[in-house]
Design a protein around this motif. Structure first.
Motif, PDB file in Angstrom:
ATOM      1  N   LEU A 258      37.149  53.383  43.163  1.00 11.56           N
ATOM      2  CA  LEU A 258      37.008  54.905  42.692  1.00 11.56           C
ATOM      3  C   LEU A 258      36.788  55.080  41.194  1.00 11.56           C
ATOM      4  O   LEU A 258      36.242  55.938  40.566  1.00 11.56           O
ATOM      5  N   ASN A 259      37.589  54.412  40.502  1.00 13.73           N
ATOM      6  CA  ASN A 259      37.384  54.164  39.097  1.00 13.73           C
ATOM      7  C   ASN A 259      35.957  53.926  38.559  1.00 13.73           C
ATOM      8  O   ASN A 259      35.622  54.735  37.673  1.00 13.73           O
ATOM      9  N   SER A 260      35.154  53.163  39.118  1.00 18.03           N
ATOM     10  CA  SER A 260      33.715  52.735  38.853  1.00 18.03           C
ATOM     11  C   SER A 260      32.912  54.052  39.278  1.00 18.03           C
ATOM     12  O   SER A 260      31.945  54.357  38.571  1.00 18.03           O
TER      13      SER A 260
ATOM     14  N   GLY B  54      29.326  55.754  32.422  1.00 14.83           N
ATOM     15  CA  GLY B  54      29.116  54.747  31.774  1.00 14.83           C
ATOM     16  C   GLY B  54      29.361  53.198  32.360  1.00 14.83           C
ATOM     17  O   GLY B  54      28.971  52.262  31.936  1.00 14.83           O
ATOM     18  N   GLU B  55      30.247  53.422  33.460  1.00 18.21           N
ATOM     19  CA  GLU B  55      30.467  51.956  34.349  1.00 18.21           C
ATOM     20  C   GLU B  55      29.633  52.040  35.624  1.00 18.21           C
ATOM     21  O   GLU B  55      29.027  52.833  36.072  1.00 18.21           O
ATOM     22  N   ASP B  56      29.199  50.793  35.911  1.00 18.07           N
ATOM     23  CA  ASP B  56      28.312  50.505  37.002  1.00 18.07           C
ATOM     24  C   ASP B  56      29.033  50.655  38.340  1.00 18.07           C
ATOM     25  O   ASP B  56      30.245  50.393  38.077  1.00 18.07           O
ATOM     26  N   LEU B  57      28.522  51.156  39.504  1.00 18.68           N
ATOM     27  CA  LEU B  57      29.305  51.013  40.674  1.00 18.68           C
ATOM     28  C   LEU B  57      29.750  49.803  41.075  1.00 18.68           C
ATOM     29  O   LEU B  57      29.101  48.827  41.080  1.00 18.68           O
ATOM     30  N   LYS B  58      30.911  49.516  41.591  1.00 23.98           N
ATOM     31  CA  LYS B  58      31.570  48.186  41.840  1.00 23.98           C
ATOM     32  C   LYS B  58      32.160  48.612  43.272  1.00 23.98           C
ATOM     33  O   LYS B  58      32.908  49.748  43.416  1.00 23.98           O
ATOM     34  N   THR B  59      31.944  47.833  44.070  1.00 21.12           N
ATOM     35  CA  THR B  59      32.648  47.797  45.544  1.00 21.12           C
ATOM     36  C   THR B  59      33.860  47.218  45.308  1.00 21.12           C
ATOM     37  O   THR B  59      34.198  46.456  44.654  1.00 21.12           O
ATOM     38  N   LEU B  60      34.681  47.742  46.378  1.00 20.53           N
ATOM     39  CA  LEU B  60      35.962  47.164  46.613  1.00 20.53           C
ATOM     40  C   LEU B  60      36.082  45.407  46.911  1.00 20.53           C
ATOM     41  O   LEU B  60      37.052  44.703  46.580  1.00 20.53           O
ATOM     42  N   SER B  61      34.869  45.067  47.561  1.00 15.86           N
ATOM     43  CA  SER B  61      34.646  43.651  47.848  1.00 15.86           C
ATOM     44  C   SER B  61      34.533  42.950  46.652  1.00 15.86           C
ATOM     45  O   SER B  61      34.515  41.426  46.549  1.00 15.86           O
ATOM     46  N   HIS B  62      34.405  43.478  45.522  1.00 13.20           N
ATOM     47  CA  HIS B  62      34.240  42.573  44.170  1.00 13.20           C
ATOM     48  C   HIS B  62      35.741  41.907  43.908  1.00 13.20           C
ATOM     49  O   HIS B  62      35.713  41.052  42.889  1.00 13.20           O
TER      50      HIS B  62
ATOM     51  N   ILE C 122      45.388  49.534  44.513  1.00  9.33           N
ATOM     52  CA  ILE C 122      44.014  50.527  44.743  1.00  9.33           C
ATOM     53  C   ILE C 122      44.286  51.536  45.877  1.00  9.33           C
ATOM     54  O   ILE C 122      44.413  52.899  45.650  1.00  9.33           O
ATOM     55  N   LYS C 123      44.767  50.942  46.949  1.00 12.13           N
ATOM     56  CA  LYS C 123      45.011  51.707  48.193  1.00 12.13           C
ATOM     57  C   LYS C 123      46.219  52.575  47.973  1.00 12.13           C
ATOM     58  O   LYS C 123      46.099  53.685  48.624  1.00 12.13           O
ATOM     59  N   GLU C 124      47.045  51.991  47.605  1.00 12.33           N
ATOM     60  CA  GLU C 124      48.641  52.839  47.373  1.00 12.33           C
ATOM     61  C   GLU C 124      48.232  54.001  46.391  1.00 12.33           C
ATOM     62  O   GLU C 124      48.516  55.261  46.489  1.00 12.33           O
ATOM     63  N   MET C 125      47.327  53.755  45.372  1.00 11.72           N
ATOM     64  CA  MET C 125      47.139  54.863  44.226  1.00 11.72           C
ATOM     65  C   MET C 125      46.171  55.931  45.035  1.00 11.72           C
ATOM     66  O   MET C 125      46.386  57.200  44.749  1.00 11.72           O
ATOM     67  N   LEU C 126      45.444  55.304  45.856  1.00  9.12           N
ATOM     68  CA  LEU C 126      44.544  56.653  46.499  1.00  9.12           C
ATOM     69  C   LEU C 126      45.381  57.443  47.166  1.00  9.12           C
ATOM     70  O   LEU C 126      45.528  58.428  47.513  1.00  9.12           O
ATOM     71  N   GLY C 127      46.406  56.763  48.155  1.00 10.69           N
ATOM     72  CA  GLY C 127      47.424  57.644  48.877  1.00 10.69           C
ATOM     73  C   GLY C 127      48.241  58.580  47.922  1.00 10.69           C
ATOM     74  O   GLY C 127      48.361  59.609  48.318  1.00 10.69           O
ATOM     75  N   LEU C 128      48.480  57.915  46.872  1.00 14.66           N
ATOM     76  CA  LEU C 128      49.497  58.814  45.956  1.00 14.66           C
ATOM     77  C   LEU C 128      48.700  60.125  45.534  1.00 14.66           C
ATOM     78  O   LEU C 128      49.441  61.162  45.576  1.00 14.66           O
TER      79      LEU C 128
ATOM     80  N   ALA D 269      50.402  61.512  34.364  1.00  9.32           N
ATOM     81  CA  ALA D 269      50.962  60.372  33.572  1.00  9.32           C
ATOM     82  C   ALA D 269      50.554  59.065  34.202  1.00  9.32           C
ATOM     83  O   ALA D 269      50.516  58.020  33.485  1.00  9.32           O
ATOM     84  N   VAL D 270      50.633  58.973  35.724  1.00 10.09           N
ATOM     85  CA  VAL D 270      50.143  57.711  36.096  1.00 10.09           C
ATOM     86  C   VAL D 270      48.674  57.468  35.979  1.00 10.09           C
ATOM     87  O   VAL D 270      48.498  56.491  35.643  1.00 10.09           O
ATOM     88  N   LEU D 271      47.789  58.336  35.891  1.00 13.14           N
ATOM     89  CA  LEU D 271      46.636  58.087  35.621  1.00 13.14           C
ATOM     90  C   LEU D 271      46.207  57.495  34.314  1.00 13.14           C
ATOM     91  O   LEU D 271      45.535  56.929  33.973  1.00 13.14           O
ATOM     92  N   ASP D 272      47.080  58.418  33.200  1.00 16.09           N
ATOM     93  CA  ASP D 272      46.932  58.007  31.686  1.00 16.09           C
ATOM     94  C   ASP D 272      47.413  56.500  31.802  1.00 16.09           C
ATOM     95  O   ASP D 272      46.927  55.958  30.892  1.00 16.09           O
ATOM     96  N   SER D 273      48.393  55.955  32.377  1.00 16.28           N
ATOM     97  CA  SER D 273      48.933  54.777  31.978  1.00 16.28           C
ATOM     98  C   SER D 273      48.043  53.748  32.817  1.00 16.28           C
ATOM     99  O   SER D 273      47.944  52.660  32.344  1.00 16.28           O
ATOM    100  N   LEU D 274      47.349  54.153  34.023  1.00 19.04           N
ATOM    101  CA  LEU D 274      46.447  53.243  34.504  1.00 19.04           C
ATOM    102  C   LEU D 274      45.295  53.087  33.784  1.00 19.04           C
ATOM    103  O   LEU D 274      44.870  51.875  33.299  1.00 19.04           O
ATOM    104  N   GLU D 275      44.944  54.097  32.911  1.00 18.13           N
ATOM    105  CA  GLU D 275      43.640  54.248  32.309  1.00 18.13           C
ATOM    106  C   GLU D 275      43.968  53.190  30.879  1.00 18.13           C
ATOM    107  O   GLU D 275      42.989  52.468  30.579  1.00 18.13           O
TER     108      GLU D 275
END
Length: 125
Positions: free
Chosen positions: A59-61, A66-74, A86-92, A105-111
Motif C-alpha cells: 500500500l505504501n508504494s 516517487g516510489e516504484d510499485l512494489k508487490t507484497l511478494s517482495h 502490513i495486513k494488520e495495518m490494512l485492517g486497522l 498518529a499511527v500513520l505518522d509513526s509508521l512514516e
C-alpha cells in the motif's frame, strides 16, 4: 512515479481498458480517468486498499509519490512479521475502531520508522 503514473502502469500491465479497470476498483469511468490524468486522487481509503489487494501491492508504494510499485511478494521469508504487520495495518485503517486522530498518529509513526530505516539503509550502501 506519481499515483496517476502507477495506475496507468497497472492498467497497462493487466491489459485492461480504462472502463474495465474502473469497474474492477469500483469507480466510474469519469472518476478513473481523472485519477489517471492526475486531476484527482481517491478520497476514500478503501479505493487504495482495493487496488493494493487486487494487484498484491504494498500500500505504501502505491500511495507514496516517487516510489516504484512494489508487490507484497517482495517480502522475503524471514520478513513474515512485516507481512503480518502490513495486513494488520490494512485492517486497522479500513475497519478498525480508532478515531481519525489516532489513525493519523499511527500513520505518522509508521512514516517516521520508514524514513529512519531508509536513512540507515542509505548509510550502509
Amino acid at each position: 512515479m506519481n499515483f496517476a503514473e502507477k495506475l496507468k502502469k497497472l492498467r497497462d500491465q493487466s491489459r485492461l481498458t480504462q472502463s474495465e479497470f474502473a469497474s474492477e476498483i469500483g469507480v466510474s469511468l469519469r472518476t478513473y480517468k481523472a485519477y489517471e490524468l492526475g486531476e484527482r486522487r481517491p478520497r476514500k481509503h478503501d479505493i487504495y486498499l482495493k487496488i493494493a489487494d487486487i494487484y498484491d501491492l504494498d500500500l505504501n508504494s502505491l500511495i507514496t509519490d516517487g516510489e516504484d510499485l512494489k508487490t507484497l511478494s517482495h517480502i522475503e521469508n524471514n520478513d513474515k512479521d512485516a507481512d503480518v504487520i502490513i495486513k494488520e495495518m490494512l485492517g486497522l485503517f479500513s475497519g478498525g475502531k480508532l478515531d481519525l486522530e489516532d489513525k493519523k498518529a499511527v500513520l505518522d509513526s509508521l512514516e517516521e520508522a520508514y524514513y529512519i530505516a531508509k536513512m540507515k539503509e542509505e548509510k550502509n550502501e
